[in-house]
Design an enzyme around this catalytic site. Structure first.
Site, PDB file in Angstrom:
ATOM      1  CB  SER A  39      -0.953   0.004   1.187  1.00 44.58           C
ATOM      2  OG  SER A  39      -0.320  -0.451   2.338  1.00 44.58           O
TER       3      SER A  39
ATOM      4  CG  HIS B 208      -3.132  -0.705  -3.129  1.00 46.63           C
ATOM      5  ND1 HIS B 208      -3.395   0.623  -2.922  1.00 46.63           N
ATOM      6  CD2 HIS B 208      -3.117  -1.273  -1.890  1.00 46.63           C
ATOM      7  CE1 HIS B 208      -3.537   0.840  -1.627  1.00 46.63           C
ATOM      8  NE2 HIS B 208      -3.372  -0.286  -0.988  1.00 46.63           N
TER       9      HIS B 208
ATOM     10  CD  GLU C 197      -4.686   3.097  -5.488  1.00 43.96           C
ATOM     11  OE1 GLU C 197      -5.233   4.182  -5.231  1.00 43.96           O
ATOM     12  OE2 GLU C 197      -3.635   2.731  -4.926  1.00 43.96           O
TER      13      GLU C 197
ATOM     14  CG  ASN D 137      -3.368   5.329   1.154  1.00 44.81           C
ATOM     15  OD1 ASN D 137      -4.432   5.557   1.718  1.00 44.81           O
ATOM     16  ND2 ASN D 137      -2.770   4.158   1.192  1.00 44.81           N
TER      17      ASN D 137
HETATM   18  P1  NAD Z   1      -1.276  -8.972   8.046  1.00 47.95           P
HETATM   19  O1  NAD Z   1      -0.313  -8.680   9.118  1.00 47.95           O
HETATM   20  O2  NAD Z   1      -2.708  -9.244   8.382  1.00 47.95           O
HETATM   21  O3  NAD Z   1      -0.744 -10.254   7.216  1.00 47.95           O
HETATM   22  C1  NAD Z   1       0.557 -10.384   6.748  1.00 47.95           C
HETATM   23  C2  NAD Z   1       0.884 -11.865   6.746  1.00 47.95           C
HETATM   24  O4  NAD Z   1       2.100 -12.058   6.048  1.00 47.95           O
HETATM   25  C3  NAD Z   1       1.065 -12.449   8.139  1.00 47.95           C
HETATM   26  O5  NAD Z   1       0.240 -13.590   8.278  1.00 47.95           O
HETATM   27  C4  NAD Z   1       2.540 -12.816   8.204  1.00 47.95           C
HETATM   28  O6  NAD Z   1       2.794 -13.990   8.946  1.00 47.95           O
HETATM   29  C5  NAD Z   1       2.855 -13.027   6.737  1.00 47.95           C
HETATM   30  N1  NAD Z   1       4.249 -12.821   6.378  1.00 47.95           N
HETATM   31  C6  NAD Z   1       5.109 -11.870   6.814  1.00 47.95           C
HETATM   32  N2  NAD Z   1       6.291 -11.988   6.176  1.00 47.95           N
HETATM   33  C7  NAD Z   1       6.188 -13.040   5.326  1.00 47.95           C
HETATM   34  C8  NAD Z   1       7.054 -13.635   4.377  1.00 47.95           C
HETATM   35  N3  NAD Z   1       8.290 -13.184   4.195  1.00 47.95           N
HETATM   36  N4  NAD Z   1       6.599 -14.675   3.658  1.00 47.95           N
HETATM   37  C9  NAD Z   1       5.345 -15.155   3.826  1.00 47.95           C
HETATM   38  N5  NAD Z   1       4.481 -14.633   4.724  1.00 47.95           N
HETATM   39  C10 NAD Z   1       4.891 -13.575   5.447  1.00 47.95           C
HETATM   40  O7  NAD Z   1      -1.138  -7.786   6.994  1.00 47.95           O
HETATM   41  P2  NAD Z   1      -2.192  -7.283   5.918  1.00 47.95           P
HETATM   42  O8  NAD Z   1      -3.016  -6.217   6.514  1.00 47.95           O
HETATM   43  O9  NAD Z   1      -2.864  -8.466   5.293  1.00 47.95           O
HETATM   44  O10 NAD Z   1      -1.218  -6.575   4.860  1.00 47.95           O
HETATM   45  C11 NAD Z   1      -0.481  -7.294   3.933  1.00 47.95           C
HETATM   46  C12 NAD Z   1      -0.010  -6.382   2.839  1.00 47.95           C
HETATM   47  O11 NAD Z   1      -1.139  -5.752   2.231  1.00 47.95           O
HETATM   48  C13 NAD Z   1       0.910  -5.253   3.284  1.00 47.95           C
HETATM   49  O12 NAD Z   1       1.830  -4.995   2.271  1.00 47.95           O
HETATM   50  C14 NAD Z   1      -0.057  -4.092   3.463  1.00 47.95           C
HETATM   51  O13 NAD Z   1       0.576  -2.838   3.349  1.00 47.95           O
HETATM   52  C15 NAD Z   1      -0.994  -4.332   2.308  1.00 47.95           C
HETATM   53  N6  NAD Z   1      -2.329  -3.726   2.449  1.00 47.95           N
HETATM   54  C16 NAD Z   1      -2.990  -3.766   3.629  1.00 47.95           C
HETATM   55  C17 NAD Z   1      -4.259  -3.196   3.725  1.00 47.95           C
HETATM   56  C18 NAD Z   1      -5.028  -3.235   5.010  1.00 47.95           C
HETATM   57  O14 NAD Z   1      -5.997  -2.456   5.157  1.00 47.95           O
HETATM   58  N7  NAD Z   1      -4.695  -4.088   5.949  1.00 47.95           N
HETATM   59  C19 NAD Z   1      -4.839  -2.594   2.592  1.00 47.95           C
HETATM   60  C20 NAD Z   1      -4.135  -2.609   1.384  1.00 47.95           C
HETATM   61  C21 NAD Z   1      -2.879  -3.171   1.332  1.00 47.95           C
END
Ligand code: NAD
Length: 513
Positions: free
Chosen positions: A127, A148, A160, A198
């Site tokens: 993001s 995204h 996106e 954003n």
């Molecule tokens: P989250 O913490 O819920 O999940 C991330 C997962 O990735 C965890 O289960 C963790 O164990 C795993 N992980 C970490 N490093 C790893 C690796 N090297 N290999 C495999 N697994 C790994 O996070 P999220 O909210 O799902 O966010 C994930 C991505 O999506 C981030 O890049 C975040 O910026 C992006 N994002 C999040 C949102 C949101 O609102 N939460 C919205 C858009 C984008």
């Protein structure tokens, strides 16, 4: 125009890496669209747990009759949790949703390049990290693109599709087409800080925080004024919902990524909340008190006032606001004149002026002057919508007393704020439009893409360019110039794109080609 991509990702075997909130949502949407999905997480067992959780939530939707049990069973059968990435060597598309850290994402994609076929498409759900930076060091950086999604993935329509400097246009087009196939609304974006949503959303928070910093109005008033324009939540209640820590850190990252451009400068008001642990709903307190039983301030009820007795009434200027004032006066049975050729919009009442804000403070304009905010209510809005107004510091008591009565008689619920440039709605919308205009200027997105992104990604009632079409470029430019004059900084810089629009509109009005 880019030709349609020859790469067809529909039904492609898909690997989702990261089984957190986003990865699980992406796996669900893809499986429902017919893809075989491998779901992997670095934490042993996490992918299987995510699938179990998904099964429970889909079963609940079946129980409510929202989904068919066969469709859910088939979708779930398509998701295979794996602990070892090597099991997904047959994937031709990857969507990465792991921790938001550049090094971790780079390392993962480098590992995947060694595992997957050379023509696999690599997508990141980052993001905030530059897609160009994630691709740096890959053997085939042109195959990496941003995809995204917004949270919750199954419900939010926007995707996106973010191209970095290396991204092959055919890959971006293929992912765009896949987004459509999944029932989403994809929008192309160039990889720049904050991408579209954003970035363009920053002023929604920043202008309110700036107004709070100078104690121009309370959170209750600011939220009410912006809800009146059709926003589902005012900026303060929205920041309380997002969490001030999260919101502050996104602002900081956009600010740093833009070389500390003042336009994105974080606010001390928010830093104090973060430092104090007042993070919003999740900690029980933020701008508002969210603890059980807490009572928060509300606006007094709207009670239409008696129309002030006035002598000579003139509706000044032209356009929708002048027309609206004229219609309200007609409905009140008041006799008035119209003076369309005027450099201001509003009501001239004997020796006093009630003016639509043009970005200047009332005190700068004159003695018996009050300025009111942009009444940009959505069609069909009830009368009595909150509207900010401010009074010249030199106004007589008699005029000060009449202004709110006039505004009420004209159908507004007047909210007095400090005499500050651009008031609340005009200032916020102008800066949202300005940010979107710069994004278009810099090739981040198209105007249509910006409108779709803001409506679908953050539920705005209209897109910035739709507001611009209902307002006019010259007024937006003037308003931002008023802010710039008032604050004398680099923050309120008019986008050159917007200036061009204003010049072109002026030339058209004068009948020039
Ligand atoms: P989250 O913490 O819920 O999940 C991330 C997962 O990735 C965890 O289960 C963790 O164990 C795993 N992980 C970490 N490093 C790893 C690796 N090297 N290999 C495999 N697994 C790994 O996070 P999220 O909210 O799902 O966010 C994930 C991505 O999506 C981030 O890049 C975040 O910026 C992006 N994002 C999040 C949102 C949101 O609102 N939460 C919205 C858009 C984008």
């Amino acid at each position: 125009m880019t030709p349609p991509s020859t790469i067809d990702l529909r039904g492609a075997p898909l690997l989702v890496v990261g089984a957190g909130i986003m990865g699980a949502g992406i796996a669900q949407v893809a499986a429902q669209a017919g893809h075989a999905v491998w779901l992997h997480d670095a934490r042993e067992g996490a992918a299987a747990q995510a699938k179990d959780k998904l099964a429970a939530s889909l079963d609940a939707l079946v129980a409510k009759g929202k989904l068919g049990s066969d469709a859910v069973a088939q979708a779930l059968a398509r998701i295979t949790p794996i602990n070892d990435l090597a099991e997904a060597a047959g994937a031709t598309l990857v969507v990465e949703a792991i921790v938001e850290k550049l090094d971790a994402k780079r390392a993962l994609f480098q590992q995947l390049e060694g595992l997957l076929a050379a023509d696999a498409v690599l997508a990141t759900n980052t993001s905030s990290i530059s897609v160009t930076a994630i691709a740096n060091g890959l053997k085939r950086p042109e195959r990496l693109v941003g995809m995204h999604f917004f949270n919750p993935v199954p419900l939010m329509k926007l995707v996106e599709v973010v191209s970095g400097l290396h991204t092959d246009a055919a890959i971006a087009e293929a992912v765009f087409a896949l987004g459509l196939h999944w029932g989403k609304t994809p929008v192309h974006a160039r990889s720049t800080p904050g991408f579209i949503v954003n970035r363009i959303a920053r002023p929604y928070y920043a202008e309110t925080l700036a107004l709070l910093h100078e104690r121009a109005a309370t959170p209750t008033v600011l939220d009410a004024c912006l809800r009146a324009v059709g926003f589902r939540m005012g900026p303060c209640e929205l920041m309380d919902l997002i969490g001030h820590d999260t919101n502050f850190s996104v602002t900081q990252s956009v600010y740093e990524a833009n070389f500390q451009d003042k336009r994105y400068q974080p606010s001390g008001v928010q830093r104090d909340l973060v430092d104090g642990g007042l993070l919003g709903r999740k900690s029980g307190r933020g701008f508002y008190d969210h603890r059980p039983g807490a009572v928060n301030p509300v606006l007094p009820a709207f009670e239409p006032a008696a129309v002030p007795v006035g002598g000579l009434l003139r509706v000044m200027g032209h356009g929708p606001v002048a027309d609206r004032l004229a219609a309200a006066l007609t409905q009140l049975g008041r006799v008035f004149q119209r003076k369309e050729h005027s450099d201001w919009v509003g009501l001239d009442i004997d020796d006093a002026q009630l003016r639509l804000t043009d970005g200047r403070c009332a005190s700068e304009i004159g003695v018996n002057v009050a300025v009111f905010d942009l009444p940009m209510q959505p069609a069909g809005a009830e009368p009595g919508q909150p509207l900010a107004w401010a009074l010249s510091g030199r106004a007589t008591e008699a005029w000060a007393e009449k202004v709110p009565r006039w505004l009420m008689a004209l159908g507004f619920h007047p909210q007095r704020v400090a005499d500050t440039p651009g008031l609340v709605v005009a200032r916020t919308l102008a800066m949202l439009v300005n940010e979107a205009a710069d994004a278009v200027l810099q090739g981040v997105c198209t105007p249509e893409g910006a409108d779709a992104a803001m409506k679908l990604g953050v539920n705005y009632p209209a897109g910035p360019f739709e507001w611009l079409a209902r307002w006019d470029a010259a007024s937006v430019v003037r308003l931002i110039e008023g802010l710039d004059a008032g604050y004398c900084g680099e923050r309120y810089r008019v986008s050159p794109w917007l200036r061009q629009q204003a010049w072109q509109a002026a030339a058209r009005q004068e009948g020039q080609p």
